[in-house]
Write an enzyme that holds these catalytic residues in place. Structure first.
Site, PDB file in Angstrom:
ATOM      1  N   GLU A 105      63.803  47.933  18.063  1.00  0.00           N
ATOM      2  CA  GLU A 105      63.831  48.954  19.330  1.00  0.00           C
ATOM      3  C   GLU A 105      65.027  49.842  19.020  1.00  0.00           C
ATOM      4  O   GLU A 105      66.103  49.258  18.515  1.00  0.00           O
ATOM      5  CB  GLU A 105      64.120  48.089  20.480  1.00  0.00           C
ATOM      6  CG  GLU A 105      63.263  47.339  21.163  1.00  0.00           C
ATOM      7  CD  GLU A 105      63.758  46.246  22.340  1.00  0.00           C
ATOM      8  OE1 GLU A 105      64.640  46.888  23.159  1.00  0.00           O
ATOM      9  OE2 GLU A 105      62.993  45.349  22.933  1.00  0.00           O
ATOM     10  N   GLU A 128      65.581  39.406  21.412  1.00  0.00           N
ATOM     11  CA  GLU A 128      66.872  39.511  21.958  1.00  0.00           C
ATOM     12  C   GLU A 128      67.433  38.021  22.487  1.00  0.00           C
ATOM     13  O   GLU A 128      67.928  37.956  23.556  1.00  0.00           O
ATOM     14  CB  GLU A 128      67.257  40.409  23.070  1.00  0.00           C
ATOM     15  CG  GLU A 128      66.760  41.808  22.486  1.00  0.00           C
ATOM     16  CD  GLU A 128      67.181  43.106  23.235  1.00  0.00           C
ATOM     17  OE1 GLU A 128      67.690  42.616  24.611  1.00  0.00           O
ATOM     18  OE2 GLU A 128      67.167  44.323  22.948  1.00  0.00           O
TER      19      GLU A 128
END
Lengths: 498, 498, 498, 498
Positions: free
Chosen positions: C279, C160
């Protein structure tokens, strides 16, 4: 004057290592018991056999075959509850059945003769159709449960029909009939099944094998293998419950196996047909005291170095001491056939098998073999076994070709001093029912002594010398050593600075 | 001329065997890890300690203490998730916490000083009320969860406050304040809790103990025990990551302990107050290479024969090598404190403890003790330990009084030849990350060699002679033998008839 | 008027069932703990994932990277003790690492910014050479230890980076540099490794993916996959420790994924490049109370029916509740990400995964799918899942084509009434630290209700009707029934004769 | 108009809960098998019996008694290998033998009559001295191995001598002789052993008990207990292998037990002598199909609420389905006696025992009992069982006295809908040899449905209402609830905010 043996890396000796192909077991019904399964699990974890072969598949404690009356007619029903329970466990433990078809369910028997404490009926079927139906139905059931791999499980028809105890009157024509009916029925169901015989033992080997093959030839049958047994002691002297036997000369017994091999090959039709030793051991009795000794371990070490020469496989009789042919043992060291004694205590011979299994993992390139040693060349390592059959301690010295590397020598020694549970049990007073603490002492004493050393090769060779005590079996590995000490760690200083 | 030692059965030597009372551990947070628990389980199965003591109960990885803001006010909340998980496991493994109260939660600390790789804060609380509330709340929680036995778990206030790393500036008055506040708060909750201190180590022992007791006396406090540590090496020489230390004279260290004992007894109020060694070992560093050696095992054997003379208990620092004070170990044999190395490989010193535990099971009647042996008389047996601290091999000969019975002598030997995992690892090349096969070889080599023999007593005595190699620790048991051979079993014939 | 759905056996709906491809985990260092391993073992036994992905491979608790001074020079050393311990366990449990490369070892970091309770450093390396050396050295080490399969373990660069907490200032060019350096170094070592990125989440997805691919194109790099995350709730409302979130519309989220897919395919060079959701979950917080509910299970059931449409794989975040990003949980039901709660209590969503795994075992021929059901046709059986996302109970009726056979219908139901551990825990008083008896009650209540029924097909079809309560997830199997009663066994009579 | 039952906390009803005193087993030799031990371990873990009683201690598969010829003389030797193996396991599993002395070793028998598939010889000894020697020697051996606790193991002489199958011609004087000889020999060895009889069953109960006590009185013998059996079905109707029986009226059977009790008490010498039911069940056949049903569970629930009224103990026949009296079962649900079926599948009746064991843990203060319920008052909780014997569903409503607290109601329900493995097996097609997947489905379906609810007391009472479906057995616990939500956790909001 040195006895150093010069070993050439480029040597390639025929060595058909089938140490883990198959192992024997007490009657199949015993596979329901927890001690049996504990022992088998121990054996599978440390050695790992592919197949397991025992008697009693159709004996009444496995309870497959039943007759009942209905409307005045006798009918048949099969019960697979126990056989499934047994085979489920086998498969869980990574082992497969080598299917010995026998003995006779009482309800199907033509006579009352039985063998053993557990009374296996050893008479022909009252009706061969009942027998072949039972066999084929079982195979169908197994295939439904375990899948197509069942086609690869070896099948053997009966056990030792050349002995009158095992087959009523040792009636040869009757056995040949049994073989033929069984063979044809199975092949009619699916010809891919592998069916062998005659599973003979010891007496009149030559006559039986020759006659069997003649019969097959005449009946246009091609068995998938010829099977026989191999024991290596003279007739025992008995004392109380126990049997004391003299070992026979190993070469004489190897010659006997070779003669069977030669008979087979003398038939054009059967040349190169696989020959399986479906049982072997030193003593053939379940109270053969030699089984528990270090001598047995050393003798078997020699056997394992040679049995593959003339056989496709050979199956040690048996993996464990849960075995009731002559009754329930009175003590843990009673001369049972097992590689392990009660409470999973490994006997010296257990380690002979474990060592040959390790050899197999190293590879199949045999570069040296003599009457008390064998050496394999693997990747960046040598591995070998040295044994001493009843001689005084000797030194075995080898010179192996090598780059100028550093090696670690790992040895695992089993001998009368270091790994002799029988002696420990004896010293403890030969307790019939050892308590937990005694069992622990015996068991803890039953593992090989492990040593390491660092050896440097120089001038393109490395010297290796191993001391073999009386009845020792020593496994060694000589591996290239990569020395990678951590920052500041100095082993010499660790030992000396204090 | 013989050196035979005549041992009298009626002798009764003071021998306070507390081998299994308590053991040390890496910080409590590590008790969440599976390698730690595997090692503890192994230690408990073979030795079985009653208590376990380590640092870090209140350090942030255990995560007990938390502050949060609500409506502009700072409030406190406690989190027992991890402490319960840890103590549940301890109790499952049959071991109880010896509660060392420390270090300081960051949110409660008055300063930022930390110790170790894992950063335990070693400053006083910003507010003593927050500290005593946390301590008492924890005790209440433990009691609700584990019941009234919690009252018997020993409590110790902080660790080594006499070292500035462990307690800011080694500030004695501040520590005494901590002790007093903690002691009074706990006793106010329930006076049955057992609270001790000052847990000092090495430097200025005498001054601290004396001052501590004067403080207690003046403040009308009677601690339940006095605690201190005991290490027996000189200041180490470092090389890379590793510490090499010289052992100190054992007697000198025993004398030092006795002087602490004498100080306590010099106070009328505190005479006979229990003294606990809450940590002991040879080297006090987590990279003390001596820990992994056979020498360490032999040296500790002597310690265990004597530490009970002046102490109520003594706790080896530590049971296992999961320990991060100076960081994560780079190799399995890095001189960690543990009785066991990674992968549950027992180090030689492990067996010293296992042997003293066996002595304890035999009984507490000590009939002989010298600088390299100790003998216990039990029911129908003798048991003892012989050790050799860095000497050449010697023979230890005893003449024990006895009925004219037959005995089995069982010996378990740990020495540089037979049970030396450090050497095996070294010979394998000192691999930092050994693979499964290497681990197996090292582990298999790390168990004592077990031998048995049959010895007959005559003329009211039995002779026992034990050879102790360099740095050996030998456990022996001499048990009356009841020989009950089975019908027809003749061990001599088993060995000779073949 | 019936709502019966007519299902045609010949239908073939695209359904890329990757339920078991990968699962998320708390930071890798937690894999050292026993609760974590217990939960993972439970998950592997019942579901069985192929890969596992988590943060913190290079964070200091795994302790790989170290610097030290020698002769005035800073040198580097690597410590693989813990990473080996972790990966050894993974492989023992049949799962492989999906290697997320991050975060930054403190000693290598260019800054001090950290994320999470466990303080993962999220700044670029002070020197990219140090980083790529560390990465490549690790890969070499893993290959030496685990063999050539390491080449197939997927690799993802960082996590991220589009969020400033995870990557300093969310600096896009700096991330692209990180990606490029890492990619090139790995490929230089062995181009067979599979390296992907940019692992983005939530914000500015489109811009990052497009820019990332433009960067790759310009730099002549072809990543092996594009990775992103997928969460499906609005920004939460917080209360104390907990986060309450509203679910977003599922279709809106699927469209968002499709747009990423479309961007990739809009590049000629990257058309059909695999896209991995590394995810996904509903709430993206570790105190997202929805995670523990039956609603979550039903919502995820729909996700699993569709996520394979536009993605190569999707990895649920996370398998268990051992997870410390926002600190140690205070209670067992704290809205953690896990499929299982502490003490291996399966949450409702666990069963959604277990059911899709069973679907996969039945086969990949999807014959029906709508917003609350999916049906697979296997060999002699149908299997399917019905779910109800927050609606009142409804009846789902199918008419399946079929021979006129008899079927057994097996249903496994998870709904608010039958399998709702959260409610049981609540009813017990929401204990923060439940005792053994409470844990047992909660756990025993957390398994599906299993029912069977016999259904007959007629006229070439079989009717199936399933009642789905609020937030139910129901697995069903409809298997051809072979009825083989034993001689004399009559089930009706068993029930009625008494 | 309500049927609410008002229960008074101060009530104290006689309730002698001996649910866990003793349980029956298939013949002892079966205790060698692993399926048997798995089932026993399961039973012990969930229920935990103190004693276990079965036939066949002296039957030849346990192999204790042997004769051999030496020098023309017949001699005796004992083999304890198997009995030790069996009893070692029992003790490991926390259970002790209730020693039933029988049947006759073949070599010691006076006749050839046998009973059962496994051929237990049921004739008197050819020489009573051989018998008493064997018994006393066994007791001595057991004491040497297991210590003084052996003195407390209950002993019973033979089994059901009033049936001609179990004792040749049901010869009463011969049995009395056996009892007397055995009793006297044991007491001569150590009078602390507890010896009882006559272990009769079903037929002529009154005559046998009275005559037995008259005989004892005349011979001046005071047995330590009187033992008998208790089955509660009419003579069965057979079909194929299976037996279908009608249940008898429970009260009639209780009266029958009371009449035995009254006979004993009518002897001045034997007043209050303990009476043990050493076997009880519904059907007395090993193919009694009722055993596997929910009806059986409900019927036994009533039995367990009353059997302690007139008996010291009562032992369910049997714990598991490893049992061969009428042969090896063909299917897993064959009406065996066991609480558990093959593969450790608990039958409904298993839960009846588990529930009564939980009652016992709550306490012995019984405050209510009727024909379909029982309630115990414990510390801060109530616990009870409700059952429904073959009636339509009914509602059981109680009003319990209480402080105005909040309670959690925990129910565990076993009924035909929720916990009926027999039905699941039937629906699957009644597979004789279910595969792993089928076994898993059946087993997973065989556990109680667990529910919780929160109930508030008001006005000093709390209302409890339980719905009992046909043949249900419901365990409930009503515990004071301490509600301790974590900061910010709001269960209602968890359910509604999304």
């Amino acid at each position: 004057m040195s006895n150093k043996i010069i070993v050439n890396d480029n040597e390639s000796i025929r060595f058909n290592n089938k140490v883990d192909f198959c192992v024997g077991t007490g009657r199949l019904g015993l596979a329901l018991t927890s001690e049996y399964l504990d022992e088998l699990e121990f054996v599978q974890r440390e050695i790992g056999f592919k197949y397991i072969r025992g008697h009693g598949l159709f004996t009444d404690d496995v309870a497959i075959y039943h007759e009942y009356e209905e409307d005045g007619v006798t009918k048949v029903e099969y019960n697979y509850t126990y056989v499934d329970r047994i085979f489920d466990k086998y498969i869980e433990l990574g082992i497969r059945p080598f299917l010995e078809l026998g003995f006779m369910p009482k309800a199907m028997a033509s006579g009352t003769q039985t063998i053993f404490y557990w009374e296996g009926n050893t008479t022909p079927p009252k009706d061969y159709k009942l027998w072949t139906d039972m066999v084929v139905n079982l195979l169908k059931h197994l295939r439904a449960r375990y899948g197509e791999e069942v086609l690869t499980w070896p099948i053997e028809v009966w056990n030792e029909p050349n002995l009158p105890g095992f087959w009523y009157k040792a009636d040869m024509p009757e056995y040949f009939k049994l073989f033929k009916e069984t063979f044809l029925a199975i092949k009619a169901y699916d010809e891919r099944f592998q069916v062998g015989g005659p599973a003979i033992c010891g007496v009149n080997d030559e006559e039986w094998i020759r006659s069997f093959l003649v019969f097959c030839k005449e009946n246009n049958i091609k068995p998938d293998s010829v099977t026989r047994h191999h024991y290596t002691v003279e007739f025992p002297e008995y004392d109380g419950q126990y049997a004391y036997s003299k070992l026979e000369d190993a070469q004489m017994r190897f010659d006997n196996l070779q003669s069977s091999r030669d008979i087979i090959d003398s038939f054009e039709e059967f040349k190169n047909l696989p020959m399986h030793i479906t049982e072997f051991n030193t003593s053939y009795t379940a109270r053969g005291v030699i089984h528990d000794t270090n001598l047995n371990a050393a003798y078997i070490a020699q056997q394992l170095s040679r049995l593959g020469d003339m056989n496709e496989s050979y199956s040690y009789w048996t993996f464990g001491d849960v075995f009731e042919e002559v009754g329930v043992p009175f003590t843990p060291f009673h001369g049972g056939f097992g590689l392990v004694a009660a409470n999973c205590i490994p006997k010296p011979t257990f380690w002979t098998f474990a060592f040959y299994k390790k050899l197999k993992e190293v590879g199949d390139k045999c570069i040296y073999r003599d009457d008390d040693s064998i050496i394999i060349k693997g990747d960046k390592k040598y591995a070998g076994i040295v044994w001493n059959i009843d001689k005084d301690e000797f030194l075995k010295e080898f010179e192996l070709g090598s780059d100028d590397k550093e090696y670690v020598l790992i040895t695992k020694t089993v001998d009368e001093e270091t790994c002799n549970p029988l002696k420990v049990w004896h010293d403890l007073g030969e307790p019939a029912n050892p308590d937990k603490e005694e069992v622990k002492i015996i068991k803890d004493s039953a593992f090989p002594s492990i040593k390491t050393d660092v050896i440097k090769a120089a001038d393109g060779k490395v010297d290796l010398s191993l001391k073999a005590g009386k009845n020792a079996v020593i496994y060694f590995e000589l591996k290239e050593r990569e020395f990678t000490p951590d920052r500041g760690y100095n082993y010499e200083k660790v030992l000396t600075f204090h």
